[in-house]
Design a protein around this motif. Sequence first.
Motif, mmCIF file in Angstrom:
data_model
loop_
_atom_site.group_PDB
_atom_site.id
_atom_site.type_symbol
_atom_site.label_atom_id
_atom_site.label_comp_id
_atom_site.label_asym_id
_atom_site.label_seq_id
_atom_site.Cartn_x
_atom_site.Cartn_y
_atom_site.Cartn_z
ATOM 1 N N SER A 141 4.330 3.044 1.548
ATOM 2 C CA SER A 141 4.665 3.339 2.950
ATOM 3 C C SER A 141 6.175 3.388 3.165
ATOM 4 O O SER A 141 6.654 4.138 4.013
ATOM 5 C CB SER A 141 4.020 2.318 3.878
ATOM 6 N N TYR A 142 6.947 2.616 2.395
ATOM 7 C CA TYR A 142 8.404 2.651 2.528
ATOM 8 C C TYR A 142 8.945 4.021 2.110
ATOM 9 O O TYR A 142 9.788 4.597 2.781
ATOM 10 C CB TYR A 142 9.058 1.572 1.675
ATOM 11 N N LEU A 143 8.455 4.518 0.994
ATOM 12 C CA LEU A 143 8.917 5.817 0.506
ATOM 13 C C LEU A 143 8.448 6.942 1.428
ATOM 14 O O LEU A 143 9.202 7.875 1.726
ATOM 15 C CB LEU A 143 8.418 6.040 -0.922
ATOM 16 N N GLY B 140 0.776 -0.153 9.032
ATOM 17 C CA GLY B 140 -0.631 0.155 8.813
ATOM 18 C C GLY B 140 -1.451 0.053 10.088
ATOM 19 O O GLY B 140 -2.680 0.079 10.049
ATOM 20 N N LYS B 141 -0.794 -0.057 11.226
ATOM 21 C CA LYS B 141 -1.484 -0.187 12.508
ATOM 22 C C LYS B 141 -1.307 1.083 13.327
ATOM 23 O O LYS B 141 -0.215 1.629 13.415
ATOM 24 C CB LYS B 141 -0.922 -1.363 13.309
ATOM 25 N N LYS B 142 -2.380 1.521 13.950
ATOM 26 C CA LYS B 142 -2.332 2.726 14.763
ATOM 27 C C LYS B 142 -1.627 2.491 16.097
ATOM 28 O O LYS B 142 -0.989 3.380 16.645
ATOM 29 C CB LYS B 142 -3.748 3.245 15.004
ATOM 30 N N ASP B 143 -1.725 1.284 16.628
ATOM 31 C CA ASP B 143 -1.165 0.997 17.951
ATOM 32 C C ASP B 143 0.179 0.267 17.873
ATOM 33 O O ASP B 143 0.425 -0.697 18.575
ATOM 34 C CB ASP B 143 -2.150 0.206 18.803
ATOM 35 N N THR B 144 1.056 0.739 16.993
ATOM 36 C CA THR B 144 2.379 0.151 16.853
ATOM 37 C C THR B 144 3.303 0.689 17.941
ATOM 38 O O THR B 144 3.352 1.888 18.178
ATOM 39 C CB THR B 144 2.965 0.482 15.465
ATOM 40 N N PHE B 145 4.021 -0.194 18.598
ATOM 41 C CA PHE B 145 4.949 0.194 19.652
ATOM 42 C C PHE B 145 6.374 0.026 19.159
ATOM 43 O O PHE B 145 6.645 -0.834 18.329
ATOM 44 C CB PHE B 145 4.729 -0.660 20.904
ATOM 45 N N GLN C 42 8.107 6.503 15.397
ATOM 46 C CA GLN C 42 6.773 5.953 15.656
ATOM 47 C C GLN C 42 5.875 6.131 14.430
ATOM 48 O O GLN C 42 5.151 5.222 14.035
ATOM 49 C CB GLN C 42 6.145 6.636 16.878
ATOM 50 N N LYS C 43 5.926 7.305 13.818
ATOM 51 C CA LYS C 43 5.106 7.572 12.634
ATOM 52 C C LYS C 43 5.512 6.652 11.491
ATOM 53 O O LYS C 43 4.652 6.124 10.776
ATOM 54 C CB LYS C 43 5.241 9.043 12.230
ATOM 55 N N ALA C 44 6.813 6.436 11.310
ATOM 56 C CA ALA C 44 7.289 5.525 10.264
ATOM 57 C C ALA C 44 6.794 4.105 10.528
ATOM 58 O O ALA C 44 6.357 3.413 9.606
ATOM 59 C CB ALA C 44 8.810 5.563 10.189
ATOM 60 N N ALA C 45 6.851 3.667 11.780
ATOM 61 C CA ALA C 45 6.371 2.327 12.129
ATOM 62 C C ALA C 45 4.886 2.181 11.808
ATOM 63 O O ALA C 45 4.437 1.159 11.286
ATOM 64 C CB ALA C 45 6.632 2.043 13.611
ATOM 65 N N ARG C 46 4.110 3.227 12.102
ATOM 66 C CA ARG C 46 2.673 3.193 11.793
ATOM 67 C C ARG C 46 2.432 3.139 10.286
ATOM 68 O O ARG C 46 1.551 2.426 9.818
ATOM 69 C CB ARG C 46 1.970 4.407 12.380
#
Length: 187
Positions: A9-11, A150-155, A142-146
Motif C-alpha cells: 500500500s505504501y508503494l 485499508g478502510k473505506k471510510d477514511t477521513f 483520500q485514495k492514498a489514505a484508503r
Amino acid sequence: MDRLEIKASYLQAAQLFAAKNDPRYYLKGILLTPENGGQIVATCGHKIIAIQDDELQALADPIIIELGGPITGYADIARIDGLDDGRGIVTMYRGGNIVKTAAWSKVDAKYPDYERVMPQPHRESAGLVGVGFNAEYMAICQKAARLITGKKDTFVKLSFGAVDTDIITVSFGAENVRMGVMPCRIK
C-alpha cells in the motif's frame, strides 16, 4: 542490499503522487531513501507524499525508481528486486501468492529537497480566510489514505499555513505518513 520488502500500500500510494508526463523526468520516479528513518517519497510538484518506513533504513544510498506500469490490485507486500543492478522487478504478494509484477528502472538524477516543502506540523494559521486547491489532488490524498489504512471510510484533515501560498497539509491519523497539496490561484 539487492532486495527490499515494504508494504504494498505504501508503494501504491506513492505511485499516485508521482508525475505522469513531466519534462522533469525524475518526478516520474519514487524516491526510496534511508534518510529520516527511511522514507518513500513521491511528488509531481503539485502534491507530495512522504511515508516513513523503517525497512528503508537498510538501503546504502537513496534511489529513485520508475515503475514500468501501475501496480494496482490487492496486495500485502511489495518486494523490490535488483536494487544493486539499478533495474529489476517489483513483485506484489497477497497471502504469499504473487498477484502482480512490474518492471522498474533506476532514474539517474538527484531528487528535489522534499523536506523544504513538506507540511510542517508546528505552523498555525494566522487568520487565513481561504485558499484554492485542485480538488482532484485531494481525491488522490483520500485514495492514498484508503490504500494505507485499508478502510473505506477514511477521513482526511486539512491544515492550512499562515498565508495562502503555504502548502496544505493533508493528514488522516497515520503518524508515519505526510501528504501535502500546493495551493493555486483562483481567478
